[in-house]
Design a protein around this motif. Structure first.
Motif, PDB file in Angstrom:
ATOM      1  N   ALA A  38       0.822  -1.197   0.000  1.00 28.75           N
ATOM      2  CA  ALA A  38       0.000   0.000   0.000  1.00 28.75           C
ATOM      3  C   ALA A  38       0.858   1.249   0.000  1.00 28.75           C
ATOM      4  O   ALA A  38       0.410   2.308  -0.418  1.00 28.75           O
ATOM      5  N   SER A  39       2.067   1.111   0.458  1.00 29.37           N
ATOM      6  CA  SER A  39       2.905   2.293   0.484  1.00 29.37           C
ATOM      7  C   SER A  39       3.189   2.779  -0.922  1.00 29.37           C
ATOM      8  O   SER A  39       3.496   3.929  -1.134  1.00 29.37           O
ATOM      9  N   SER A  40       3.098   1.872  -1.855  1.00 30.74           N
ATOM     10  CA  SER A  40       3.346   2.289  -3.221  1.00 30.74           C
ATOM     11  C   SER A  40       2.062   2.347  -4.036  1.00 30.74           C
ATOM     12  O   SER A  40       2.101   2.555  -5.226  1.00 30.74           O
ATOM     13  N   HIS A  41       0.958   2.146  -3.358  1.00 31.78           N
ATOM     14  CA  HIS A  41      -0.325   2.219  -4.038  1.00 31.78           C
ATOM     15  C   HIS A  41      -1.183   3.274  -3.362  1.00 31.78           C
ATOM     16  O   HIS A  41      -1.248   3.313  -2.138  1.00 31.78           O
ATOM     17  N   PRO A  42      -1.809   4.073  -4.150  1.00 27.45           N
ATOM     18  CA  PRO A  42      -2.824   4.930  -3.544  1.00 27.45           C
ATOM     19  C   PRO A  42      -3.964   4.050  -3.100  1.00 27.45           C
ATOM     20  O   PRO A  42      -4.492   3.262  -3.882  1.00 27.45           O
ATOM     21  N   THR A  43      -4.283   4.169  -1.878  1.00 21.21           N
ATOM     22  CA  THR A  43      -5.301   3.280  -1.329  1.00 21.21           C
ATOM     23  C   THR A  43      -6.416   4.079  -0.713  1.00 21.21           C
ATOM     24  O   THR A  43      -6.179   5.027   0.012  1.00 21.21           O
ATOM     25  N   ILE A  44      -7.568   3.679  -1.014  1.00 23.70           N
ATOM     26  CA  ILE A  44      -8.728   4.297  -0.402  1.00 23.70           C
ATOM     27  C   ILE A  44      -9.460   3.232   0.377  1.00 23.70           C
ATOM     28  O   ILE A  44      -9.628   2.112  -0.085  1.00 23.70           O
TER      29      ILE A  44
END
Length: 618
Positions: free
Chosen positions: A399-405
């Motif tokens: 998630a640190s490299s993914h925009p997560t909602i």
DNA sequence: CGGTTTTGACCAGCGC
DNA sequence: GCGCTGGTCAAAACCG
């Protein structure tokens, strides 16, 4: 219809027979009026076939009743022994005929009046519907205007926008033009075409402020042709094998896809979201005794959508489902609710529309987080990916490299102070490459939303309407949406809504609907789910031209809890997000939504249950 | 028999 | 470079 006519004939005969017994003309007329009124009511139920000849029912009724009457008189008089009475009886017969004819005319007029009244009611009903849509659309326009001021780029790339509005239709210029011309018909079309909403983040990212997200195919033109090419989910390894050289840009600038994380109370191994998933891996994630399961969408062989399912370590009843990727195929009707929701969330995330922040100090677990209490929804941005679920030890390093909602559907009360996500601190972290975002769908006492098979019912779900809604949707009738909305709203207001809403009831509902901001918000979600079909021929175009484009997050507080009920395989969780107490879930129809108290009681269990200690970890 | 699940192995990214 | 962790593969097992 035949049956109906027979019924009418019977009623007519009954009326005339009654006349013989009771000579009171007033009573006769009253009784006949009642009869006609009841017939008009009957007719109202068949108003779709209303183009039958005017007053034909009344005619038939009267003619048949006349026959009955004459026959009865003849029989009666023919049995009279007195021959002298025959002449007088003929006279009486003539009188009877005359009076019957006169009554026939009266009743015919009455029938005409009632019919006109009925038509007027129907007209009013449709007018109210139109007004309702106009109001909703107008609000959407206003909200869109304000949004456009904040983000001129959105206005520039408007055709690509996937703006989600809870509580209002988007009436964005160009799109609105389309909608204006055939908004309703469009919805119908969508209902007919089938729903194909996907996760929209990719498309949305094209206009987002996250500049470092150079998406491979941001242009809408590509959306229809090569949805699959856009996918960046497959890991680099897979990308190497799957892609030759078409996506050089993608590989050169690897795009981290947005993720939509859904937290929901669910007792089954996975949340049933309408799609078909195949499990392809399972691992024990660090810090969480519950294994994380990896699923990929099998609706289409080449669908790149993946999802991760994991139990919340601190509350095993909470299932954390993370969606990633975009469906490149039409979604099943039942899958559109979640798809539209996640796409909306992803759109919010990537659109950069989360701006406001609320400083707070009572959420220590998130070091650098931003919350945007946007339009009543709580959005949480965090650059601390490892604490996005308040799981200090839960590692979602990806998630640190993914925009997560994150859509939190487990929160209880609507009051913003009761939910930990609701108060977060600090400003939007500029250092956060891909912030994670949380949507909090807190439930209020009476305002609950429940999804069912792609449809949403709003309010206290006292009974499921899914069957009707599905059927209506399948035939793509224009009134489907309104009907379900009305029903849902009536539920919310504890109005015992009949199967066929009466015009005045509908009028009252319309009035209440337009005055209820929460419903407007829920309405948009519902519409997204219902009519958010993928347009352009079927294949899900992530975020493009989907109905989601027409929706923007409402500006009204939305203390709701979404209850998403889907059943595809039967053993899945009908992901109940109802946050009501167990007692509240005992209401009628709650069996569809209320999860068993024990989170790990599912038969197949397993994959995500804490008891499943198979270590797939390496 | 085809589809799904299980599970050990493999690989990549990241931090040290 | 090494270890750790997340993510995926793929063969075997399982299931309807």
């Amino acid at each position: 219809m035949e049956e109906n006519l027979v019924k009418r004939s019977d009623h007519g005969g009954a009326v005339m027979k009654e006349k013989k017994v009771d000579s009171s003309g007033d009573k006769e007329t009253a009784g006949r009026r009642e009869e006609v009124a009841s017939k008009v009511e009957e007719k109202s139920q068949y108003h779709e076939n209303d183009n039958m000849k005017p007053s034909s029912p009344g005619k038939k009724e009267l003619s048949s009743s006349k026959q009955v009457s004459v026959k009865t008189d003849t029989e009666r008089f023919s049995t009279e022994p007195d021959s002298m009475a025959s002449s007088s009886s003929r006279k009486e017969q003539d009188d009877q005929l005359e009076s019957a004819k006169a009554e026939m005319g009266e009743v015919r007029e009455e029938n005409q009046r009632l019919k006109m009244y009925l038509n007027r009611i129907m007209k009013d009903y449709h007018n109210l519907q139109m007004q309702f849509y106009d109001i909703v659309r107008q609000d959407a326009k206003n909200s869109t205007a304000t949004t456009a001021n904040n983000d001129h780029q959105e206005a520039v790339e408007e055709p690509e926008l996937v703006s989600l509005t809870l509580g209002r239709f988007s009436s964005d210029s160009k799109k609105d033009d389309k909608n204006k011309t055939s908004s309703q018909g469009k919805e119908d079309e969508r209902g007919k075409e089938g729903l194909s909403l996907g996760l929209d983040y990719k498309f949305e990212a094209s206009k987002s402020d996250l500049d470092d997200e150079a998406l491979p195919n941001p242009s809408p033109a590509n959306s229809c042709q090569e949805p699959k090419e856009e996918e960046s989910w497959p890991p680099s390894k897979v990308l190497k094998t799957m892609r030759s050289g078409d996506d050089e840009a993608l590989q050169q600038n690897p795009v981290k896809k947005a993720r939509v994380c859904v937290r929901a109370r669910c007792d089954t191994p996975t949340m049933i979201d309408g799609c078909q998933w195949r499990k392809y891996g399972q691992k024990i994630a660090k810090g969480n005794p519950c294994p994380r399961a990896y699923y990929r969408c099998t609706v289409a062989p080449s669908c790149p959508v993946r999802k991760q399912v994991q139990r919340y370590a601190q509350d095993m009843s909470i299932l954390i489902t993370t969606y990633e990727g975009t469906h490149n195929h039409p979604l099943p009707m039942s899958a559109t609710a979640m798809a539209s929701t996640t796409s909306a969330a992803a759109s919010m995330l990537l659109s950069g529309s989360l701006s406001s922040s609320q400083p707070s100090s009572n959420v220590p677990s998130i070091a650098n987080t931003t919350t945007a209490n946007l339009h009543g929804l709580n959005f949480y941005l965090s650059d601390n990916s490892k604490s996005m679920f308040y799981l200090p030890n839960s590692s979602l390093s990806a998630a640190s490299s993914h925009p997560t909602i994150t859509l939190d559907l487990t929160s209880t009360p609507s009051s913003s102070s009761s939910f930990p996500f609701n108060r977060l601190s600090s400003a939007y972290p500029t250092s956060a490459r891909y912030p994670s975002t949380s949507l909090s769908f807190g439930s209020s006492e009476s305002n609950t939303m429940s999804w069912g098979n792609g449809l949403l019912s709003y309010g206290n779900s006292t009974q499921p309407y899914m069957k009707n809604q599905i059927g209506a949707l399948n035939i793509g009738r224009p009134q489907t949406v309104e009907n379900s909305i009305y029903q849902s709203f009536m539920q919310k207001n504890n109005l015992n809504l009949p199967q066929q809403p009466l015009p005045d009831t509908i009028a009252a509902a319309t009035k209440a609907i337009t005055a209820d901001p929460n419903f407007q918000s829920a309405l948009a979600v519902a519409l997204t789910s219902i009519i958010g079909t993928g347009n352009n021929g079927g294949a899900t175009q992530p975020g493009r031209e989907s109905l989601g484009q027409n929706l923007k997050w409402g500006e009204q507080p939305l203390p709701i809890t979404s209850s998403y009920s889907q059943t595809v395989k039967g053993n899945g969780c009908a992901s109940s997000f109802l946050n009501k107490s167990p007692s509240s879930t005992s209401q009628p129809g709650s069996s569809m939504f209320s999860p068993p108290s024990l989170p790990f009681s599912t038969p197949k269990s397993a994959s995500t249950s804490p008891g499943d200690t198979r270590n797939h970890s390496n």
